[in-house]
Structure formats: C-alpha cells, structure tokens
Design an enzyme around this catalytic site. Sequence first.
Site, mmCIF file in Angstrom:
data_model
loop_
_atom_site.group_PDB
_atom_site.id
_atom_site.type_symbol
_atom_site.label_atom_id
_atom_site.label_comp_id
_atom_site.label_asym_id
_atom_site.label_seq_id
_atom_site.Cartn_x
_atom_site.Cartn_y
_atom_site.Cartn_z
ATOM 1 N N GLN A 93 -112.107 0.627 -69.049
ATOM 2 C CA GLN A 93 -113.039 0.701 -67.920
ATOM 3 C C GLN A 93 -112.765 1.946 -67.065
ATOM 4 O O GLN A 93 -112.167 1.852 -65.988
ATOM 5 C CB GLN A 93 -112.904 -0.552 -67.038
ATOM 6 C CG GLN A 93 -113.468 -1.807 -67.688
ATOM 7 C CD GLN A 93 -113.037 -3.066 -66.966
ATOM 8 O OE1 GLN A 93 -111.859 -3.263 -66.708
ATOM 9 N NE2 GLN A 93 -113.978 -3.927 -66.640
ATOM 10 N N GLU A 103 -110.435 8.474 -54.765
ATOM 11 C CA GLU A 103 -108.979 8.644 -54.878
ATOM 12 C C GLU A 103 -108.563 9.863 -54.053
ATOM 13 O O GLU A 103 -109.274 10.869 -54.030
ATOM 14 C CB GLU A 103 -108.556 8.930 -56.330
ATOM 15 C CG GLU A 103 -109.000 7.944 -57.382
ATOM 16 C CD GLU A 103 -110.496 7.899 -57.650
ATOM 17 O OE1 GLU A 103 -111.157 8.963 -57.617
ATOM 18 O OE2 GLU A 103 -111.016 6.796 -57.858
ATOM 19 N N GLU A 116 -117.186 -7.219 -52.419
ATOM 20 C CA GLU A 116 -115.951 -7.755 -52.965
ATOM 21 C C GLU A 116 -114.831 -6.768 -52.687
ATOM 22 O O GLU A 116 -114.679 -5.773 -53.395
ATOM 23 C CB GLU A 116 -116.028 -7.992 -54.484
ATOM 24 C CG GLU A 116 -114.816 -8.752 -54.960
ATOM 25 C CD GLU A 116 -114.212 -8.316 -56.289
ATOM 26 O OE1 GLU A 116 -113.395 -9.070 -56.833
ATOM 27 O OE2 GLU A 116 -114.535 -7.209 -56.778
ATOM 28 N N ASP A 172 -119.129 -5.073 -56.724
ATOM 29 C CA ASP A 172 -117.813 -5.318 -57.321
ATOM 30 C C ASP A 172 -116.800 -4.244 -56.946
ATOM 31 O O ASP A 172 -117.122 -3.053 -56.929
ATOM 32 C CB ASP A 172 -118.013 -5.318 -58.851
ATOM 33 C CG ASP A 172 -116.758 -5.650 -59.619
ATOM 34 O OD1 ASP A 172 -116.256 -6.767 -59.447
ATOM 35 O OD2 ASP A 172 -116.282 -4.792 -60.381
HETATM 36 C C1 BGC Z 1 -114.370 -8.871 -60.974
HETATM 37 C C2 BGC Z 1 -113.477 -9.147 -62.140
HETATM 38 C C3 BGC Z 1 -113.368 -7.890 -62.982
HETATM 39 C C4 BGC Z 1 -112.965 -6.687 -62.126
HETATM 40 C C5 BGC Z 1 -113.126 -5.402 -62.835
HETATM 41 C C6 BGC Z 1 -113.675 -7.770 -60.279
HETATM 42 O O1 BGC Z 1 -113.177 -7.764 -59.115
HETATM 43 O O2 BGC Z 1 -114.558 -9.988 -60.142
HETATM 44 O O3 BGC Z 1 -113.924 -10.228 -62.892
HETATM 45 O O4 BGC Z 1 -112.439 -8.087 -63.983
HETATM 46 O O5 BGC Z 1 -113.746 -6.583 -60.981
HETATM 47 O O6 BGC Z 1 -114.493 -5.124 -62.964
#
Ligand code: BGC
Length: 540
Positions: A169, A208, A243, A201
């Site tokens: 990722q 950075e 989040e 998310d």
């Molecule tokens: C999501 C996770 C995910 C991560 C990376 C988060 O905070 O809730 O499920 O693995 O982001 O995308």
Amino acid sequence: MNDQYWYQHAIFYEVSVQSFYDSNGDGIGDLAGLTEKLDYVKALGVDCLWLIPFFESPMRDGGYDISDYRKVNPAFGSIEDFKNLVAEAHKRNLRVVIDLVMNHTSDQHPWFQAARKDRNSPYHAYYVWSDSDQVYRDARIIFLDSEKSNWAWNEETHEYYWHRFYTHQPDLNYDNPAVLQEMLGIVDFWLALGIDGFRVDAVPYLIEREGTNCENLPETHSILKKLRAFVDENFPGRVLLCEANQWPRDVVKYLGNGDEFQMAFNFPLMPRIFMALKKVDSSPIRWAMEQMPAIPAICQWGTFLRNHDELTLEMVTEEERQFMWAEYAHDHRQRLNLGIRRRLAPLLDNDQERIELAFSLLFSLPGTPFLYYGDELGMGDNIELFDRNGLRTPMQWDGGINAGFSTARKTVEPVIDSLDFPVLKVNAATAEADSHSLWHTIRKMIDLRRANPELGSPEFDWVECNDPRAAVFVRDADGQGVIAVHNLSRDSLHIKFAVSADEVKSVKDLFTGRSFEVEAGALTIDLLSSQFLWLKYSLK
Ligand code: BGC
C-alpha cells in the site's frame, strides 16, 4: 432528509458488503444483497450506512488497497447496483456514507504500476520516494506485526517507496498538487452518485516531514481543509467523517473551526469504556471526557465500541495497554499490532447484561453511535482467520445453511458456528422474534435516543454518587434531561446522588417507565447487577 446537521443525532451502521448478504449464490456478499436487506437495517432503526471499501482491489487489506477508485469490485456487483442501493436506501430515509482511502493506493493501481517502472513517469511523483531508507525515522510503524519498515525497495527504479501500512500500500504524495486533484475527482464522482458523505481513512499520515513523527502535520490539515472546501462548494450538506486514531488534543484538530471534518471518531474514549467495565470504575471514561475540548457547534463525535479493525490500543499508556491485553486478550493470538482482534460479544464474555451495559454507555455518552454489523446479534469471532478477517465473517440471518448468508458451498469467510456462538441461536431471525434479545434492547435505545434529543447534544455533566462502582451523568438540553445511571459492577448497589435542579421532583426510567421520587434533593436507587437506567425529567 434535509436537516443539515442530521449527523449530530443519527445512528450509523457499519457494513462490509462482502460479508452482509450474497444475492447470487457465489459465496460472496454483494451490493444487490445489501439492497435486499435494507428493510432489516431500517427495522433496527439506524439512520445511515457506512460501507467499507467495495472498489476494485486485490483485497489484501479488506479492500483498503484500492486499484481503481471509480470501479466497483466485480465480485460485489456493478456501479448500477451501487446506484440502486443508494436509491433504495434513500427511499427508506437511510443515508449512505462510503470510505475514501486518501493516504495510499494498492501497489496494483495503474498509477503505482507506472510510477515504479519509470522515474520519469508523471505518476512517479504521485508517490513518496527516497534513495535511503533512513529518512523519516521518527515515524512509527503501524502494522507492527507484519512490517519492519515504512520504506520498501523498488528494484526497477533502485529506490525506496514510503508506506505507512502494508508494503503493498504505497502512500500517495500530497506534496504533489496533482494528487489532491485526482482525489477531488474521485470525491466528485461518488458524491455525484448521490452518497451522503465519506468516512475518510487514515488521515493523519498524508504528509511527511523530516524531524517529525509524520502525523497530524499542519500541511496535512491544509489538504483536508481543501477537501472540505471542495465538498462544501460542490455538494453542500454532505458529511466528512475523520478516521484519526490520535490523542484528544490531536484528534480534535481535525474538526478545525468547523471547516475541516464535521465528524471525527472518538478513538480515545473507546478503549476507556472497556477499561471502565473491567475496573468497575468510571475514571477512564472521566479522563477521556475531561481531555476532550469543546468542539465546534456544527461538529459531532463518532463513538463506537467495535469496528472492522482490531480494538486499537494506540491511544492508551503502556500500563493501560498491558491491562487491556491481560483482561481482554488472554490468548496471544487475539492480539494484533497494538490491539485486540475480537468482536464485542466475545470481549464481554458473551454476557448479554454486560453487552447491553456497554451499549447503554455508548448511547448515553455524547457523540453519534456507530454500530458494527452483527454486534447487534452478539456474533462471535474466529481467531483462526488471517489478520482481522475473523471479525468480518458472514452476517447471520437465520439458522439455515450458511446462516442464510449464501447458498454457495463455500463462503468468503466461514460462518461462525461454535459451542458458545451456535448459529441456531445467534441470527437475525431469532433475535427479531425474541423480545428480550440484545437486538431489541439496541432497537429500544435507538428509539429512545431519537425521542430524547438531549442525548444527541454536546451537554454532559458527571453526577457525584456515593458508590464509585456506579457511573452517573446527566445530559440536559433545553430543559429536557436524562440522568444516565450505570452499575458497572456485577453486584447489587444501593446508590444515592443529588439532583441539582430544584424543579425536578421525580424522574422516570425510559426503559421500564418506572418513576423515582426526588427526596430532599436526592435520588436513592437500588440497582441490580450491571443495571442501567435512563432517568428522564422535564423542566418545561
Ligand atoms: C482501516 C483499516 C486499514 C488501514 C489501512 C484503516 O485505518 O480502518 O482497516 O487496514 O486503514 O488502509
């Protein structure tokens, strides 16, 4: 559906599309299946769905590894299915919020595929590169159990790329304005389809800088403010939910002056509800509430007990983490990174009284509650499954084959059917038919929250009580009030506390209708094990 601040007094329900309902018998839940089950969601009484990612993805991180932001994962259906879902949800007065994964893509995304092959590709600058893996050393590793470094070597261009989560990722580079432009295009695409907002998310990690921990940087906030301005300008009234798993002083900054996110998850509060239950003492909750500064009038916290991730223990002290692990994750396999990969019912000993007590705290504390699908049934989890998949198993609809989730021989994850969590008992049909079920208690709490808007207000005060095993607080707005009383212990208690407003002569428990008289300015109440009361009064 036109109350602009609907999210301040709503209930959200988090769903994993692939695990909810399989409409075509291939063993995988899909958008059409979720659409078929909207009446169930509506019957529970919630206001808004939050769908975790359902986009094209190699699915190596539950779909948070996106390879095409504008395409529905074919296993889950099509864009037409999605449009239909939104239309059917709106018909039922249910809103729909989806995930926006801004921080990173999958390494299978065409941007990264082009970037990793050629330093001269315009997509190269979409990601964060370095010739050395010794840069940004102060950034912690989040997926501690699987990652050794936030840098990964790219053989083709002979350099490292940056990733805060899995190696597959790669983080997007928000120092490149083209990246935000791309993201705004994606935001536009989904909002134009009529969704009601995004859960955004992993926002703390967008930018950075050397010499920092690369979290919550001012430049990150300025990117997020641009996102909000774009949404406000083009789709006024849509909601952005943040989040950011951060300490109170940092998480509150994501609400800005009401010009960044409208909502943020209250990460510091969540583990402290579990601590309070185990310690039989409200101090951890008090701490979290005291640390939280007032938030802008248009904003709201998102509160939750569990979600699709591990119960994170990042925002607790080392001592608190050890306590939580010792109490809630005896089996080391239940520990993941800095958290606990278990569902709500198993965490609370599958004890309906304790689960209801936890929900009562969630629903009576300030904030908009988020439920995680299946927790309303008391679903179990499966420690044998990879990563967090053990708490993302198929929704249990009835006592039939695959719990009514699918007619396929093999389902995306196995249905949970064990001695402690027999599918014949733990399913939606049984829960709805039994008026004493957890499901009905939650339904009742949702109704009561709606009927008593002070519970959605920010107003909150502790009430001093003679017994520290009881947590008593008052939610009072516009002359209407609820005194929420929780017996955190399994003992019977005889409690007494003062009622500050002289006008209040008696209160009535919203669950049972039972009245209690105020005598000499105080209430004296006998509480059963784990009992909770929502004591209503009116000054009007
Ligand atoms: C999501 C996770 C995910 C991560 C990376 C988060 O905070 O809730 O499920 O693995 O982001 O995308």
